[in-house]
Design an enzyme around this catalytic site. Structure first.
Site, PDB file in Angstrom:
ATOM      1  N   LYS A   1     -19.949  -0.867 -28.099  1.00  0.00           N
ATOM      2  CA  LYS A   1     -19.339  -1.542 -27.166  1.00  0.00           C
ATOM      3  C   LYS A   1     -17.631  -1.514 -27.262  1.00  0.00           C
ATOM      4  CE  LYS A   1     -22.953  -4.865 -27.644  1.00  0.00           C
ATOM      5  NZ  LYS A   1     -23.556  -4.903 -26.319  1.00  0.00           N
TER       6      LYS A   1
ATOM      7  N   ARG B   1     -34.450  -4.440 -26.223  1.00  0.00           N
ATOM      8  CA  ARG B   1     -35.923  -4.095 -25.440  1.00  0.00           C
ATOM      9  C   ARG B   1     -36.898  -3.262 -26.262  1.00  0.00           C
ATOM     10  NH1 ARG B   1     -33.091  -1.930 -20.252  1.00  0.00           N
ATOM     11  NH2 ARG B   1     -31.519  -3.610 -21.007  1.00  0.00           N
TER      12      ARG B   1
END
Length: 627
Positions: free
Chosen positions: A409, A483
């Site tokens: 990030k 996920r």
């Protein structure tokens, strides 16, 4: 040649040149200079003296002294640490939790003797004008307030002070027509007695239908006023007879009250500690009229407090920094929930070997980058009677920190401790459900806990992982890791546990935040009945949600050149493709909902919100009642 120095110089070097934690940088350097200055005057003589040359102190001894000194000071600091955290070589294995306060709430219908330090009078505005009636302009003269019941009695006792207060604050308060609005605090000393503090609380217009979250807001507003009014031990909330509390969800008021008093002091010290309503001991809700079932009302208050405990737990988990909360300390939180459930909840933790046996390659792929071992958490709630008509699964994303992995990030990483918001909601709900003990439902609370970090073992883009149902997944972006952990958790809930319906909560996508902002969560499901249930739960709890589209055509974005699917699509419709990805791991015929809580789980002003805990608790409780 071995270099030797006098002992005085060595001591100066130890204090001046090391990072001894006992000194700040400036203080340490100044102290070192003073020692060196004093020692320098005798240094030449020391070097020339035969004694110094015959009894040298090697530099290696200085290193030993420095190491020992620093270790000693570090030990002293650790022993005084305000909270438990990691050491250099060992991760933290526990997380302290905030407790819901001991303030008691009782309900009475005896309004004859209201003797409290703070009196909060619930005031309803006049009935709304009917269609066709001439509407009054706000700039017209202020209408005469009509006080009834206990409010009228106190107004007369206080020489009309409450009437004056209503008139002075008409624009903001509208004589109580604005629900949850309050007037400034009025301090009154009557007949030479003890000073009383009075606040008027708006309840909306008389005869008007109230919102589903009316009682929750009433409770939170009451708590805020109790906190703002200092040095009080007792408070009375007086509700008029026109507001029938028998028809109201009293538990919601209790939840709202206790939840609003949350203050996270685990990592604060000294005068930075902030305690809410610190001196308050009891609150009495006085209903003008009769209660049809006072015992049921008392039970509802305790139920609301139990839900607030779950909200506290959720906030604690999200607020905790990663040097405290990792997969192992979260697993111990789950164990504690089971231990404190009174036998209604059992806890199973699957370690690395158990997960490998089940073929959880997607989850373990992410967990390879973690400092701590993977901890697959499974809490099972069973009703006390043992009678079960519905078996449900609740899965929460448990990324204790998300760096993004090798697709690191580039902004906002300091907030990524909240990537465990799904697990926080699920475990908070588990705590509440264990205390509420709803009948007719068996609930399975599941979290695949780990971190998304960078090391020589972490997954990289282009890796292909195999989930426990055999689906192969090409890694396009390591920052779409949540996920992957959810994939194996969903297969476990579906296939191994055999849940009849499953909901999953996660802080899954920034795309959902862009779509719905920070106050509303997104719900993706193909099952209309489940969508309706979740919508009703959302309205009741005040945790806002919105059903989102599951556009099947977007599955094309998940096509891989070498595997069954990829772990993410393009930048467009990212929240939808995330939901579509998860559908690969639950039986297509089984009711399943993905709930993205990335927006509302965090508030930049206060931190963790506890979002999702009430929603899950209410949904689980509904399942037993619906059969």
């Amino acid at each position: 040649m071995k270099l030797t120095l006098p002992s005085s110089i060595i001591v100066a070097m130890a204090l001046y040149g090391t990072r001894a934690t006992a000194f700040s940088t400036i203080a340490r350097h100044q102290f070192g200079r003073n020692v060196v200055s004093t020692a320098a005057k005798s240094a030449a003589a020391s070097f020339l003296s035969a004694g110094a040359l015959l009894n040298p102190t090697p530099v290696s001894a200085a290193r030993s002294f420095t190491t020992g000194f620093s270790a000693l000071r570090m030990a002293d600091v650790d022993s005084e640490a305000p909270f438990k955290t990691w050491t250099f070589d060992k991760s933290c294995d526990s997380m302290e939790c905030n407790e819901v306060g001991s303030i008691s709430i009782s309900i009475s219908y005896d309004a004859s003797a209201v003797e409290s330090d703070l009196i909060v009078l619930g005031i309803q505005g006049p009935e709304k004008e009917k269609e066709g009636d001439e509407k009054k302009d706000d700039d017209e003269d202020v209408p005469e307030p009509m006080l009834l019941g206990k409010a009228k009695e106190l107004d007369e006792q206080f020489g009309g002070a409450l009437t004056d207060l209503l008139s002075q604050n008409y624009k903001e308060f509208k004589h109580g027509a604005k629900a949850s609005s309050t007037t400034p605090t009025l301090t009154i000393v009557a007949n030479g007695g003890k000073a009383k503090k009075v606040i008027l609380l708006g309840l909306g217009n008389e005869g008007e239908d109230v919102d589903d979250d009316f009682m929750a807001k009433l409770g939170s507003t009451l708590a805020s006023q109790c906190d703002a009014t200092k040095n009080i031990k007792t408070c009375s909330l007086v509700l008029p007879s026109s507001l029938s509390i028998d028809d109201m969800p009293v538990a919601d008021m209790s939840t709202g009250f206790y939840s609003a008093l949350y203050s996270d002091n685990r990592y604060r010290t000294g005068d930075k500690i902030k305690k809410m309503a610190e001196t308050l001991e009891s609150v009495s809700v006085v209903v003008e009229g009769e209660l049809s079932d006072s015992a049921a009302t008392a039970t509802a208050i305790e139920s609301g407090k139990a839900i607030a405990k779950g909200v506290f737990m959720s906030k604690d988990i999200v607020n905790a920094p990663h040097n405290v909360l990792n997969s192992e300390s979260l697993a111990n939180v789950a164990r504690k929930i089971a231990e404190e459930s009174g036998g209604t909840i059992t806890c199973t933790i699957l370690g690395k070997e158990e997960c490998e046996k089940r073929g959880m390659g997607a989850y373990l792929g992410v967990a390879r980058g973690s400092e701590t071992q993977p901890q697959f958490i499974h809490l099972t709630y069973t009703p006390k009677s043992g009678n079960v008509s519905k078996k449900v699964g609740i899965v929460g994303k448990g990324l204790l920190f998300d760096t993004g992995g090798y697709n690191i990030k580039t902004a906002g990483m300091e907030l990524m401790k909240f990537d465990c918001g799904g697990s926080a909601a699920v475990l908070g709900a588990a705590k509440a459900v264990g205390e509420l003990a709803p009948e007719g439902v068996e609930a399975h609370f599941i979290v695949a806990a780990c971190e998304n970090m960078i090391n020589d073992r972490a997954i990289v883009p282009s890796d292909v992982l195999t989930a426990s149902n055999g689906v192969t997944i090409e890694i396009i972006n390591t920052d779409a890791e949540g996920r992957l952990t959810l994939a194996d958790a969903l297969v476990y809930a579906d296939k191994e546990v055999g849940c009849e319906s499953i909901i999953e909560l996660s802080t899954l996508t920034g795309a959902c935040m862009v779509s719905l902002g920070t106050k509303v969560c997104g719900v993706w499901t193909s099952d209309d009945d489940l969508a309706s249930d979740l919508s009703n739960v959302s309205k009741k709890t005040g945790e806002k949600s919105w059903r989102m589209p599951l556009e099947k055509e977007y599955n094309d974005q998940l096509k891989s050149k070498i595997a069954d699917i990829t772990n993410c699509g393009t930048r467009y419709g990212g929240a939808i493709t995330a939901a579509l990805f998860l559908e690969n791991f639950v039986d297509k015929k089984k009711p399943f909902a993905h709930i993205d809580i990335a927006g509302p789980v965090w508030d930049d002003k206060v931190g963790a919100t506890g979002f999702g805990a009430k929603m899950v608790t209410e949904w689980v409780s509904m399942q037993g009642k619906s059969e």
